[in-house]
Motif scaffolding. Structure first.
Motif, PDB file in Angstrom:
ATOM      1  N   THR A   1       0.741  -1.104   0.007  1.00 26.63           N
ATOM      2  CA  THR A   1       0.083   0.077   0.046  1.00 26.63           C
ATOM      3  C   THR A   1       0.958   1.119   0.023  1.00 26.63           C
ATOM      4  N   MET A   2       2.206   1.058   0.191  1.00 23.73           N
ATOM      5  CA  MET A   2       3.156   2.140   0.196  1.00 23.73           C
ATOM      6  C   MET A   2       4.029   2.310  -1.053  1.00 23.73           C
ATOM      7  N   ALA A   3       3.843   1.282  -1.787  1.00 20.91           N
ATOM      8  CA  ALA A   3       4.735   1.208  -3.132  1.00 20.91           C
ATOM      9  C   ALA A   3       4.819   2.272  -3.900  1.00 20.91           C
ATOM     10  N   GLU A   4       3.507   2.919  -4.240  1.00 21.29           N
ATOM     11  CA  GLU A   4       3.324   3.878  -5.226  1.00 21.29           C
ATOM     12  C   GLU A   4       3.819   5.074  -4.484  1.00 21.29           C
ATOM     13  N   ASP A   5       3.862   5.526  -3.290  1.00 23.56           N
ATOM     14  CA  ASP A   5       4.516   6.679  -2.670  1.00 23.56           C
ATOM     15  C   ASP A   5       6.138   6.444  -2.751  1.00 23.56           C
ATOM     16  N   LYS A   6       6.301   5.552  -2.319  1.00 20.46           N
ATOM     17  CA  LYS A   6       7.973   5.157  -2.176  1.00 20.46           C
ATOM     18  C   LYS A   6       8.694   4.963  -3.421  1.00 20.46           C
ATOM     19  N   PHE A   7       8.069   4.178  -4.339  1.00 21.77           N
ATOM     20  CA  PHE A   7       8.774   4.003  -5.423  1.00 21.77           C
ATOM     21  C   PHE A   7       8.333   4.418  -6.890  1.00 21.77           C
ATOM     22  N   TYR A   8       7.002   4.404  -6.841  1.00 23.61           N
ATOM     23  CA  TYR A   8       6.385   4.902  -8.485  1.00 23.61           C
ATOM     24  C   TYR A   8       5.531   5.972  -8.342  1.00 23.61           C
ATOM     25  N   HIS A   9       5.661   6.983  -7.518  1.00 20.40           N
ATOM     26  CA  HIS A   9       4.928   8.199  -7.544  1.00 20.40           C
ATOM     27  C   HIS A   9       4.879   9.073  -8.903  1.00 20.40           C
ATOM     28  N   ASP A  10       5.785   8.880  -9.543  1.00 18.53           N
ATOM     29  CA  ASP A  10       5.667   9.709 -11.118  1.00 18.53           C
ATOM     30  C   ASP A  10       5.440   8.854 -12.248  1.00 18.53           C
TER      31      ASP A  10
ATOM     32  N   HIS B   1      25.858  12.547 -12.092  1.00 24.24           N
ATOM     33  CA  HIS B   1      24.686  12.983 -13.056  1.00 24.24           C
ATOM     34  C   HIS B   1      23.368  13.029 -12.240  1.00 24.24           C
ATOM     35  N   SER B   2      22.425  13.255 -12.871  1.00 26.07           N
ATOM     36  CA  SER B   2      21.015  13.572 -12.131  1.00 26.07           C
ATOM     37  C   SER B   2      20.122  13.337 -12.882  1.00 26.07           C
ATOM     38  N   LEU B   3      18.676  13.126 -12.461  1.00 26.64           N
ATOM     39  CA  LEU B   3      17.582  13.044 -13.271  1.00 26.64           C
ATOM     40  C   LEU B   3      16.419  13.307 -12.235  1.00 26.64           C
ATOM     41  N   PRO B   4      15.586  14.144 -12.803  1.00 25.60           N
ATOM     42  CA  PRO B   4      14.330  14.672 -12.058  1.00 25.60           C
ATOM     43  C   PRO B   4      13.282  13.697 -11.698  1.00 25.60           C
ATOM     44  N   SER B   5      13.859  12.356 -11.059  1.00 26.16           N
ATOM     45  CA  SER B   5      12.940  11.210 -11.090  1.00 26.16           C
ATOM     46  C   SER B   5      12.601  10.653  -9.824  1.00 26.16           C
ATOM     47  N   SER B   6      11.812   9.874  -9.517  1.00 22.12           N
ATOM     48  CA  SER B   6      11.511   9.088  -8.474  1.00 22.12           C
ATOM     49  C   SER B   6      12.630   7.904  -8.468  1.00 22.12           C
ATOM     50  N   HIS B   7      12.517   7.104  -7.486  1.00 21.29           N
ATOM     51  CA  HIS B   7      13.388   5.836  -7.337  1.00 21.29           C
ATOM     52  C   HIS B   7      13.212   5.045  -8.492  1.00 21.29           C
ATOM     53  N   SER B   8      12.347   5.188  -9.440  1.00 21.93           N
ATOM     54  CA  SER B   8      12.074   4.298 -10.718  1.00 21.93           C
ATOM     55  C   SER B   8      12.165   4.957 -11.834  1.00 21.93           C
ATOM     56  N   PRO B   9      13.586   5.487 -12.251  1.00 21.25           N
ATOM     57  CA  PRO B   9      13.621   6.143 -13.740  1.00 21.25           C
ATOM     58  C   PRO B   9      13.362   5.093 -14.926  1.00 21.25           C
ATOM     59  N   PHE B  10      13.534   3.852 -14.655  1.00 20.39           N
ATOM     60  CA  PHE B  10      13.129   2.948 -15.629  1.00 20.39           C
ATOM     61  C   PHE B  10      11.918   2.962 -16.128  1.00 20.39           C
ATOM     62  N   PHE B  11      11.024   3.432 -15.201  1.00 21.70           N
ATOM     63  CA  PHE B  11       9.436   3.322 -15.466  1.00 21.70           C
ATOM     64  C   PHE B  11       9.132   4.886 -15.944  1.00 21.70           C
ATOM     65  N   SER B  12       9.694   5.855 -15.056  1.00 22.94           N
ATOM     66  CA  SER B  12       9.164   7.137 -15.187  1.00 22.94           C
ATOM     67  C   SER B  12       9.648   8.031 -16.365  1.00 22.94           C
ATOM     68  N   MET B  13      10.906   7.826 -16.845  1.00 24.09           N
ATOM     69  CA  MET B  13      11.598   8.273 -17.929  1.00 24.09           C
ATOM     70  C   MET B  13      12.749   7.307 -18.315  1.00 24.09           C
ATOM     71  N   PRO B  14      12.470   6.261 -19.272  1.00 26.19           N
ATOM     72  CA  PRO B  14      13.115   5.290 -19.735  1.00 26.19           C
ATOM     73  C   PRO B  14      14.065   5.825 -20.670  1.00 26.19           C
ATOM     74  N   ASP B  15      13.658   6.733 -21.601  1.00 25.53           N
ATOM     75  CA  ASP B  15      14.294   7.390 -22.930  1.00 25.53           C
ATOM     76  C   ASP B  15      15.207   7.965 -22.410  1.00 25.53           C
ATOM     77  N   ARG B  16      14.896   9.117 -21.318  1.00 24.55           N
ATOM     78  CA  ARG B  16      15.859  10.080 -20.910  1.00 24.55           C
ATOM     79  C   ARG B  16      16.844   9.276 -20.081  1.00 24.55           C
ATOM     80  N   LEU B  17      16.694   8.039 -19.370  1.00 22.62           N
ATOM     81  CA  LEU B  17      17.749   7.396 -18.832  1.00 22.62           C
ATOM     82  C   LEU B  17      18.595   6.748 -19.724  1.00 22.62           C
ATOM     83  N   ALA B  18      18.063   6.057 -20.715  1.00 16.73           N
ATOM     84  CA  ALA B  18      18.777   5.625 -21.942  1.00 16.73           C
ATOM     85  C   ALA B  18      19.940   6.721 -22.464  1.00 16.73           C
TER      86      ALA B  18
END
Length: 235
Positions: free
Chosen positions: A136-145, A209-226
């Motif tokens: 129930t906390m996963a979205e807030d902690k890992f996937y909010h974006d 380096h940095s990204l303006p992402s949550s803990h899960s940039p592989f989902f939130s911004m995969p193209d930018r991470l790549a």
């Protein structure tokens, strides 16, 4: 063109890189992900998992010079893999990941952070062999974006063996010989960004380096991470 090996963090598996692999391939690179022992489709019993078992799985997966990307917890096993056999590890990339500190296991190092945002979400199994996170906390902690990935992630999350997280990574000259980069996720609600910056500070500024992402940039911004990984490969 570079070769990438993508290594997941706690409770995850190769599945979390589903969008990053095609993005890297579209940029002309080779990329693959692995399930660490007892994660994803790997059948290893959780009670048999050690930090070195993780590290050996990583070294076994690279047979040509490869950039090894470790997310979160995977900072420890990718570091240990570089110490055990750096021959095919061209660079380590820590993606909002733990850079091991001498004498500390990951759990102890996590407690050195100025804040403990994950503490309330930990759920330890009765046998104390594994732990997980309150779903129930996963979205807030890992996937909010990246809420569109929430159901997919929740369906694939698995128990996390505890022993590897309580084992210090013994590192020496082999590890020191490998180039390293760090990517801080500035909107991370799992590992405090200020703690990520502290861990990254041991590296040259050009490798931070940095990204303006949550803990899960592989989902939130995969193209930018790549794209960022591609830039790191070129340096």
């Amino acid at each position: 063109m570079a070769n990438f090996l993508l290594v997941h963090g706690s409770c995850h598996g190769a599945w979390c890189w589903r969008d990053v692999i095609p993005a890297l391939k579209a940029l002309g690179h080779e990329a693959k992900a692995i399930d660490l022992p007892s994660h994803g489709n790997d059948p290893t019993p959780a009670g048999d998992v050690t930090l070195d078992l993780y590290a050996n799985a990583i070294t076994a997966a690279v047979d040509t010079p490869t950039i090894v990307v470790g997310h979160s917890m995977a900072g420890f096993p990718i570091s240990r893999a570089a110490e055990l056999d750096p021959s095919n590890i061209a660079r380590l990339v820590y993606l909002c990941a733990y850079v091991p500190w001498p004498g500390l296991g990951l759990a102890d190092q996590r407690r050195k952070a100025p804040r403990q945002p994950l503490a309330e979400a930990f759920r330890v199994a009765p046998d104390r062999i594994t732990m997980g996170f309150d779903p129930t906390m996963a979205e807030d902690k890992f996937y909010h974006d990246c809420a569109e990935a929430l159901d997919f992630a929740l369906a694939h999350l698995c128990p996390q063996p505890i022993l590897p997280q309580e084992t210090p990574a013994e590192l020496g000259a082999n590890y020191a010989s490998v180039s390293r980069s760090y990517i801080t996720c500035e909107d991370d609600r799992a590992i405090p960004p200020e703690f990520q910056h502290e861990m990254a500070s041991a590296l040259p500024v050009a490798d931070q380096h940095s990204l303006p992402s949550s803990h899960s940039p592989f989902f939130s911004m995969p193209d930018r991470l790549a794209a960022l990984l591609s830039t790191i490969a070129q340096t």
